[in-house]
Structures are given as C-alpha cells and as structure tokens.
Motif scaffolding. Structure first.
Motif, PDB file in Angstrom:
ATOM      1  N   ILE A 274      20.609  -8.331  -8.147  1.00 54.10           N
ATOM      2  CA  ILE A 274      19.750  -7.976  -7.014  1.00 54.10           C
ATOM      3  C   ILE A 274      18.552  -7.157  -7.476  1.00 54.10           C
ATOM      4  N   ASP A 275      17.370  -7.556  -7.026  1.00 47.43           N
ATOM      5  CA  ASP A 275      16.139  -6.782  -7.195  1.00 47.43           C
ATOM      6  C   ASP A 275      15.589  -6.470  -5.812  1.00 47.43           C
ATOM      7  N   LEU A 276      15.259  -5.202  -5.581  1.00 46.77           N
ATOM      8  CA  LEU A 276      14.729  -4.809  -4.269  1.00 46.77           C
ATOM      9  C   LEU A 276      13.962  -3.508  -4.407  1.00 46.77           C
ATOM     10  N   ASP A 277      12.789  -3.452  -3.816  1.00 42.01           N
ATOM     11  CA  ASP A 277      12.032  -2.210  -3.685  1.00 42.01           C
ATOM     12  C   ASP A 277      11.969  -1.837  -2.212  1.00 42.01           C
ATOM     13  N   VAL A 278      12.084  -0.533  -1.932  1.00 43.74           N
ATOM     14  CA  VAL A 278      11.933  -0.014  -0.577  1.00 43.74           C
ATOM     15  C   VAL A 278      10.895   1.089  -0.633  1.00 43.74           C
TER      16      VAL A 278
ATOM     17  N   LEU B  33      24.719  -1.376  -0.854  1.00 42.23           N
ATOM     18  CA  LEU B  33      24.380  -0.068  -0.312  1.00 42.23           C
ATOM     19  C   LEU B  33      25.098   1.038  -1.084  1.00 42.23           C
ATOM     20  N   ARG B  34      26.365   0.826  -1.396  1.00 44.81           N
ATOM     21  CA  ARG B  34      27.155   1.840  -2.095  1.00 44.81           C
ATOM     22  C   ARG B  34      26.724   1.990  -3.558  1.00 44.81           C
ATOM     23  N   CYS B  35      26.084   0.977  -4.116  1.00 42.96           N
ATOM     24  CA  CYS B  35      25.539   1.113  -5.469  1.00 42.96           C
ATOM     25  C   CYS B  35      24.314   2.034  -5.480  1.00 42.96           C
ATOM     26  N   VAL B  36      23.616   2.117  -4.349  1.00 38.28           N
ATOM     27  CA  VAL B  36      22.404   2.935  -4.306  1.00 38.28           C
ATOM     28  C   VAL B  36      22.728   4.401  -4.566  1.00 38.28           C
ATOM     29  N   ASN B  37      23.855   4.886  -4.031  1.00 44.82           N
ATOM     30  CA  ASN B  37      24.200   6.291  -4.273  1.00 44.82           C
ATOM     31  C   ASN B  37      25.397   6.448  -5.216  1.00 44.82           C
ATOM     32  N   HIS B  38      25.696   5.385  -5.953  1.00 46.33           N
ATOM     33  CA  HIS B  38      26.704   5.412  -7.019  1.00 46.33           C
ATOM     34  C   HIS B  38      28.127   5.643  -6.500  1.00 46.33           C
TER      35      HIS B  38
ATOM     36  N   ASP C  73       0.807  -1.215   0.000  1.00 44.33           N
ATOM     37  CA  ASP C  73       0.000   0.000   0.000  1.00 44.33           C
ATOM     38  C   ASP C  73       0.841   1.265   0.000  1.00 44.33           C
ATOM     39  N   ARG C  74       2.133   1.122  -0.257  1.00 46.20           N
ATOM     40  CA  ARG C  74       2.994   2.293  -0.296  1.00 46.20           C
ATOM     41  C   ARG C  74       3.815   2.296  -1.579  1.00 46.20           C
ATOM     42  N   GLU C  75       4.050   3.477  -2.098  1.00 42.49           N
ATOM     43  CA  GLU C  75       4.823   3.607  -3.324  1.00 42.49           C
ATOM     44  C   GLU C  75       6.303   3.392  -3.040  1.00 42.49           C
ATOM     45  N   ALA C  76       6.992   2.707  -3.943  1.00 43.17           N
ATOM     46  CA  ALA C  76       8.423   2.458  -3.786  1.00 43.17           C
ATOM     47  C   ALA C  76       9.193   3.758  -3.988  1.00 43.17           C
ATOM     48  N   LEU C  77      10.038   4.096  -3.027  1.00 41.20           N
ATOM     49  CA  LEU C  77      10.965   5.217  -3.181  1.00 41.20           C
ATOM     50  C   LEU C  77      12.252   4.750  -3.836  1.00 41.20           C
ATOM     51  N   VAL C  78      12.682   3.540  -3.492  1.00 38.16           N
ATOM     52  CA  VAL C  78      13.919   2.965  -4.031  1.00 38.16           C
ATOM     53  C   VAL C  78      13.568   1.713  -4.820  1.00 38.16           C
ATOM     54  N   ARG C  79      14.129   1.629  -6.036  1.00 40.29           N
ATOM     55  CA  ARG C  79      13.923   0.454  -6.873  1.00 40.29           C
ATOM     56  C   ARG C  79      15.274   0.007  -7.421  1.00 40.29           C
ATOM     57  N   LEU C  80      15.676  -1.183  -7.063  1.00 41.62           N
ATOM     58  CA  LEU C  80      16.903  -1.780  -7.582  1.00 41.62           C
ATOM     59  C   LEU C  80      16.518  -2.874  -8.557  1.00 41.62           C
TER      60      LEU C  80
ATOM     61  N   GLU D  90      29.676   3.038  -5.692  1.00 45.23           N
ATOM     62  CA  GLU D  90      30.134   1.943  -6.545  1.00 45.23           C
ATOM     63  C   GLU D  90      29.277   1.945  -7.801  1.00 45.23           C
ATOM     64  N   ARG D  91      29.900   1.763  -8.944  1.00 42.24           N
ATOM     65  CA  ARG D  91      29.187   1.774 -10.219  1.00 42.24           C
ATOM     66  C   ARG D  91      28.749   0.342 -10.546  1.00 42.24           C
ATOM     67  N   PRO D  92      27.465   0.075 -10.609  1.00 42.67           N
ATOM     68  CA  PRO D  92      27.028  -1.285 -10.983  1.00 42.67           C
ATOM     69  C   PRO D  92      27.540  -1.647 -12.372  1.00 42.67           C
ATOM     70  N   ASP D  93      27.903  -2.903 -12.533  1.00 42.10           N
ATOM     71  CA  ASP D  93      28.296  -3.377 -13.861  1.00 42.10           C
ATOM     72  C   ASP D  93      27.076  -3.534 -14.766  1.00 42.10           C
ATOM     73  N   ARG D  94      25.961  -3.935 -14.179  1.00 42.56           N
ATOM     74  CA  ARG D  94      24.689  -4.035 -14.887  1.00 42.56           C
ATOM     75  C   ARG D  94      23.573  -3.678 -13.928  1.00 42.56           C
ATOM     76  N   GLY D  95      22.452  -3.269 -14.489  1.00 42.46           N
ATOM     77  CA  GLY D  95      21.294  -2.975 -13.673  1.00 42.46           C
ATOM     78  C   GLY D  95      21.074  -1.491 -13.478  1.00 42.46           C
ATOM     79  N   ARG D  96      19.982  -1.178 -12.791  1.00 44.68           N
ATOM     80  CA  ARG D  96      19.588   0.218 -12.618  1.00 44.68           C
ATOM     81  C   ARG D  96      19.118   0.452 -11.193  1.00 44.68           C
ATOM     82  N   VAL D  97      19.440   1.645 -10.714  1.00 42.73           N
ATOM     83  CA  VAL D  97      19.017   2.082  -9.384  1.00 42.73           C
ATOM     84  C   VAL D  97      18.165   3.331  -9.567  1.00 42.73           C
ATOM     85  N   TYR D  98      16.958   3.294  -9.031  1.00 42.28           N
ATOM     86  CA  TYR D  98      16.082   4.458  -9.057  1.00 42.28           C
ATOM     87  C   TYR D  98      15.812   4.896  -7.622  1.00 42.28           C
ATOM     88  N   VAL D  99      15.953   6.182  -7.362  1.00 39.00           N
ATOM     89  CA  VAL D  99      15.511   6.783  -6.100  1.00 39.00           C
ATOM     90  C   VAL D  99      14.521   7.874  -6.471  1.00 39.00           C
ATOM     91  N   GLY D 100      13.273   7.675  -6.086  1.00 39.68           N
ATOM     92  CA  GLY D 100      12.225   8.571  -6.565  1.00 39.68           C
ATOM     93  C   GLY D 100      12.122   8.448  -8.076  1.00 39.68           C
TER      94      GLY D 100
END
Length: 257
Positions: free
Chosen positions: A26-30, A50-55, A3-10, A57-67
């Motif tokens: 890794i897939d994760l919504d917060v 954790l360090r990939c969330v704010n870049h 019932d809550r919108e994801a702020l973080v999407r990995l 560390e640079r992920p080799d593949r995948g996407r991180v969304y915050v908002g």
C-alpha cells in the motif's frame, strides 16, 4: 494533495497473518487537514492498514511516516530498520489519536478521569490543566454534563463521544477512526458522526475506516476503495462514489449504495 504537504506517508506497506497476505504494498499520502475515508468489504485490509499507521500492527515491509517521524523504527546507517523500544513508540503515538469500534474506556474511571488519564501520565500535564482541557473537549462533544458518570451508565453513542474527547485530549496531529459507529444502535450513529463532521470542519487530519457512505460522501476529501489488500481506486467522493472506474469498486458500491 497538490497544494498541501503530506502529514502521513505510507510506502509499500505489506502485512500477512500466517500465510494470508492482508496488505499487498500500500502507498498512500494524506495531507495535513485532509480527511481520507477507507471503504471496502470486510477483510479487505482497511483496519489492518489503519493499525499499521500507529504501529499497533507491525508491517512486514514498508514504512509509515507521520510528520517527520518514521513510525515504530529508526533507520541505521546501513539502511536497515531497527524497531524502537515500546517507550519510544508510545511517545510517537502521542501525536496519533485513535478511536476504536468498541470504545475501550476504563470502566473504573469516570468520564472526566478517562479523558485526563493519558495527558497526565504521558504528557505530564498537571491535574488542573488536564481537567480544564478535558472539560472543554467534553463540552465540544456534548458530554460535559456527564463528567462524573461511569462508562457503564452511558449509551454506546455517549461512550464513543467520550472516546473521541479522550483521543483529542492528547492534542494529536492525526486522528484514526476504525469503524467508530459499527457497534452502535442505528439511532445513536448520528450523534457520533456529528462530532466527526465538526472535527473535519476544524481542520483535523483524519483517516476513517467506515461503512457510512453518506458520511464519506459529505466529509471526505478523498475516498480510497480497498479490496484484496490493495487500494483499487482513490479519488474524490464524486469520482469514487459517483463514477467508479474499476469493476471491483462498481460491484462493491452496487451492494451498499
């Protein structure tokens, strides 16, 4: 999350160092306002994730969304990702506070100066506004009486509380904590966890790498157990700590609980 919108999407986060794969898709919504604790043995990929969330560390593949922001990149018309400039990445990080194991305070600045530095330089707040906000935050973490002190005169717990105030001074949407009590003497752990409990009660969205199982049980909305670069199991504290379903989770918890 339902019932809550994801702020973080990995999405499908991969990271290797040399030939060693540290994160394996890794897939994760917060959700906004949620506290997610990452647990697992050393080397399981928690801090790297954790360090990939704010870049940091640079992920080799995948996407991180915050908002609404794709962190670290912009997507071109052909679907390829182009890494942003350091200036634009730093602008994205203003919405993401981070507290490290080792405080990282500026030793030549006072407590108050440490807290007002980024809001003045990055958010362009005037000194009076930044100072008023900093004093409110220092009071919140129980450090108002030390605003003129230098980091070297503070205990580890006091330095970590100042580091939390410094992160909050940027008015972030998300706070990341990378084992914030691991470098503290045992008698100082509680004072930092108390501040984090207060943050959780206030509705701050938090991702916390921790070995403090009692804290995770009390504060987390969900706990994610990581092993071998994967999220092996995720659920409420009662589910993961009280009734783990995976053999690797049970083996880990048998050693730490």
């Amino acid at each position: 999350m339902a019932d809550r919108e994801a702020l973080v999407r990995l999405r499908n986060i991969h990271k290797s160092f040399g030939h060693v794969e540290v994160l394996s898709g890794i897939d994760l919504d917060v959700a906004a306002g949620e506290v997610v604790c990452l647990i697992g043995a050393s080397g399981s990929g928690k801090s790297t994730l954790l360090r990939c969330v704010n870049h940091l560390e640079r992920p080799d593949r995948g996407r991180v969304y915050v908002g609404d922001h794709l962190i670290g990149y912009e997507e071109r018309a052909d679907g390829r990702l182009h890494e942003l400039s350091p200036r634009r990445i730093n602008a994205q990080r203003t919405d993401i506070g981070m507290v490290f194991q080792h405080f990282n305070l500026f030793p030549h600045l006072t407590v108050l100066e440490n807290v007002i530095e980024a809001p003045m330089r990055v958010r362009r707040l005037d000194r009076a506004t930044a100072t008023a906000t900093a004093r409110d935050l220092l009071d919140r973490v129980g450090m108002a009486h030390k605003e003129d002190a230098y980091p070297r005169t503070l205990s580890g717990g006091q330095q970590q509380r100042v580091a939390i105030a410094r992160g909050l001074a940027m008015r972030p949407k998300l706070m990341l904590f990378d084992e914030p009590t691991s470098a503290l003497d045992p008698e100082l752990v509680g004072e930092v966890l108390d501040v984090m409990r207060d943050l959780a009660r206030s509705g701050m969205t938090m991702i916390v790498v921790t070995h403090e199982m009692a804290f995770a049980r009390e504060v987390a909305g969900r706990i994610a157990f990581m092993s071998g670069g994967e999220i092996v199991e995720i659920g409420t504290p009662a589910e993961v700590l009280g009734n783990p379903q995976h053999e690797r989770t049970r083996a880990f918890l048998s050693k730490v609980l």
